[in-house]
Every structure is written in C-alpha cells, then in structure tokens.
Design a protein around this motif. Structure first.
Motif, short mmCIF file in Angstrom:
data_model
loop_
_atom_site.label_atom_id
_atom_site.label_comp_id
_atom_site.label_asym_id
_atom_site.label_seq_id
_atom_site.Cartn_x
_atom_site.Cartn_y
_atom_site.Cartn_z
N GLN A 263 0.83 -1.20 0.00
CA GLN A 263 0.00 0.00 0.00
C GLN A 263 0.87 1.25 0.00
N PRO A 264 0.30 2.37 -0.45
CA PRO A 264 1.05 3.63 -0.44
C PRO A 264 1.39 4.06 0.98
N LEU A 265 2.59 4.57 1.16
CA LEU A 265 3.02 5.06 2.46
C LEU A 265 3.11 6.58 2.49
N LEU A 266 3.15 7.21 1.31
CA LEU A 266 3.24 8.66 1.20
C LEU A 266 2.16 9.19 0.26
N HIS A 267 1.54 10.30 0.66
CA HIS A 267 0.69 11.07 -0.25
C HIS A 267 1.64 11.95 -1.05
N ARG A 268 1.58 11.88 -2.36
CA ARG A 268 2.43 12.73 -3.20
C ARG A 268 1.57 13.81 -3.83
N THR A 269 1.97 15.07 -3.64
CA THR A 269 1.27 16.19 -4.25
C THR A 269 2.30 17.07 -4.95
N ALA A 270 1.82 18.08 -5.66
CA ALA A 270 2.72 19.00 -6.35
C ALA A 270 3.57 19.80 -5.37
N THR A 271 3.10 19.93 -4.14
CA THR A 271 3.83 20.75 -3.17
C THR A 271 4.64 19.95 -2.16
N GLY A 272 4.59 18.62 -2.23
CA GLY A 272 5.39 17.81 -1.32
C GLY A 272 4.76 16.47 -1.02
N VAL A 273 5.23 15.86 0.05
CA VAL A 273 4.72 14.54 0.44
C VAL A 273 4.40 14.55 1.93
#
Length: 68
Positions: A51-61
C-alpha cells in the motif's frame, strides 16, 4: 518479500526522511541520492508492504494512514 536487514533499514531511513522533510527531493539531497533513485526505492518499499506510504502532491509529500 523478505529483505536483507541492511536494505530494509535503508528503505525505512529513506521513507522517514521523506516524511520528516515533506519532500522527496529534499530527502534525496540530504541522503546523497538522486530524486529519481529515491522515488524508485520508495515505490519498492510500498510494493513490499502492499500500500502507499506517502501522499504525493505537487507541493510535497506526507505520510498516508499506513505510513504513520
């Protein structure tokens, strides 16, 4: 998937650095890796736990619920 103890420690260190610094690029620089290399290792860790451990966005994680 079973990991060599050193590899597992390395992957966890990478994850923790990303979560603390809020950025894969900043964590890569702090750890002496390129950003693409660190991203690849994070994907490897996430595949191993399923499962994903980090939310990735344009401004960071930031850590997901599973990453916390």
């Amino acid at each position: 998937m079973a990991f060599d103890r050193d590899l597992e420690t390395s992957l966890l260190r990478m994850f923790v650095s990303c979560a603390r610094l809020g950025s894969i690029s900043r964590a890569a620089a702090a750890l002496g890796y390129s950003q693409p290399a660190l991203s690849q290792q994070l994907r490897k860790l996430e595949r191993s736990v399923g499962q994903p451990l980090l939310h990735r966005t344009a401004t960071g994680v930031g850590p997901t619920k599973a990453g916390e």
